[in-house]
Design an enzyme around this catalytic site. Structure first.
Site, mmCIF file in Angstrom:
data_model
loop_
_atom_site.group_PDB
_atom_site.id
_atom_site.type_symbol
_atom_site.label_atom_id
_atom_site.label_comp_id
_atom_site.label_asym_id
_atom_site.label_seq_id
_atom_site.Cartn_x
_atom_site.Cartn_y
_atom_site.Cartn_z
ATOM 1 N N TRP A 13 -44.838 117.543 61.936
ATOM 2 C CA TRP A 13 -44.982 117.325 60.295
ATOM 3 C C TRP A 13 -43.616 117.039 59.884
ATOM 4 C CZ3 TRP A 13 -48.966 120.934 57.643
ATOM 5 C CH2 TRP A 13 -50.411 120.714 58.305
ATOM 6 N N HIS A 100 -35.220 117.810 69.189
ATOM 7 C CA HIS A 100 -35.761 116.820 68.665
ATOM 8 C C HIS A 100 -34.313 115.862 68.013
ATOM 9 C CE1 HIS A 100 -37.670 113.741 65.752
ATOM 10 N NE2 HIS A 100 -38.621 114.081 66.540
ATOM 11 N N GLU A 170 -38.692 110.547 73.479
ATOM 12 C CA GLU A 170 -38.875 109.827 72.316
ATOM 13 C C GLU A 170 -37.699 108.986 72.188
ATOM 14 O OE1 GLU A 170 -41.407 111.999 69.028
ATOM 15 O OE2 GLU A 170 -39.437 112.885 69.069
ATOM 16 N N GLY A 237 -45.333 111.616 64.776
ATOM 17 C CA GLY A 237 -44.816 112.085 63.515
ATOM 18 C C GLY A 237 -45.635 111.522 62.282
HETATM 19 P P1 13P Z 1 -43.142 108.820 64.143
HETATM 20 O O1 13P Z 1 -44.483 108.982 64.826
HETATM 21 O O2 13P Z 1 -43.182 108.749 62.836
HETATM 22 O O3 13P Z 1 -42.545 107.495 64.707
HETATM 23 O O4 13P Z 1 -42.210 110.095 64.437
HETATM 24 C C1 13P Z 1 -42.295 110.270 66.033
HETATM 25 C C2 13P Z 1 -41.626 111.450 65.984
HETATM 26 O O5 13P Z 1 -40.143 111.765 65.806
HETATM 27 C C3 13P Z 1 -42.478 112.557 66.465
HETATM 28 O O6 13P Z 1 -41.435 113.828 67.069
#
Ligand code: 13P
Length: 253
Positions: A13, A100, A170, A237
């Site tokens: 979140w 992250h 990511e 996200g």
């Molecule tokens: P989004 O799904 O908003 O691109 O974010 C990805 C994220 O950073 C999840 O940790």
């Protein structure tokens, strides 16, 4: 199907939503959706401040757990503003995200990520370490960057601690954007990451680790990313804050 074969769908979140009322509403949606699916386990990582309230609501529900977005590398002490993994566990939460890219941008180093991961894993938190290149270049330097980031972020994480480790890939350039990485590329990167893990650990242990993908996942691309991209789950996200979209993602797992 045991837990290890289930896909792991994690909602991050970030610093949302603004109120506890909203948090309860969004969590309620995720809880209902999670109770109806079999092929995935669902994890919601809200801001710390909402954790206890949501833990109450998660207590008697199937298939949904809570996690946090960060922890500190000590269990207690004079560390103003920090939250320890012991505190997190005491709320009933089972997961933590570490490293992250949005924290790395604020100054978190590979070394700090590794210290946090070692403690979290020792205490039995399921630990999602995030890795990912900031951008791509034609010479493929980003692959070296990734290799170093993985090795350094896992410094001190011994083979004995792998049971609760999860890697989230990511690519930073795909976070918060319009388009996710293509499934074929996700699959290639998964193979590359597993190869690095096999350099650090035993081949068999590296093969068992779960790798998640994160970056602009939505209800349209989720199925292909997981099943063609051959990853064990997703880190989501924005769409984890939209109950209808989140539900739709869970339904295609
Ligand atoms: P989004 O799904 O908003 O691109 O974010 C990805 C994220 O950073 C999840 O940790």
């Amino acid at each position: 199907m045991n837990n290890r074969e289930k896909k792991i769908i994690v909602g991050n979140w970030k610093m949302n939503p603004p109120t506890i009322m909203e948090a309860r509403r969004i969590f309620g949606g995720a809880k209902r959706a999670a109770s109806k699916i079999r092929r995935a386990e669902v994890v919601i990582c809200p801001p710390f401040i909402f954790l206890s309230a949501l833990a109450q609501s998660a207590k008697n529900s199937r298939n949904i757990s809570l996690g946090v977005q960060n922890i500190f590398w000590e269990t207690a002490g004079s560390y103003t503003g920090e939250i320890s993994p012991t505190m997190v566990l005491s709320t009933g939460a089972k997961f933590t995200i570490i490293g992250h890219s949005e924290r790395r941008i604020l100054g978190e180093t590979d070394n700090q990520v590794a210290k946090k991961a070692v403690l979290a894993l020792k205490l039995g938190l399921r630990t999602i370490i995030c890795i990912g290149e900031n951008s791509r270049d034609e010479k493929g330097e980003y692959l070296n960057f990734l290799k170093n980031q993985i090795k350094n972020s896992l410094q001190g994480v011994s083979g004995k601690l792998l049971e609760n480790l999860i890697i989230a890939y990511e690519p930073v350039w795909a976070i918060g954007g319009k388009e996710a990485m293509r499934p074929g590329q996700v699959e290639e990167m998964g193979i590359f990451i597993r190869k690095i893990l096999a350099d650090i650990y035993e081949q068999e242990a590296a093969m068992k680790l779960s790798i998640l993908y994160g970056g602009s996942v939505d209800a349209k691309n989720a199925e292909a990313i997981v099943y063609q991209g051959n990853v064990q789950g997703l880190l989501i996200g924005r769409q984890s804050l939209e109950p209808e979209s989140f539900k739709a993602i869970l339904e295609v797992m």
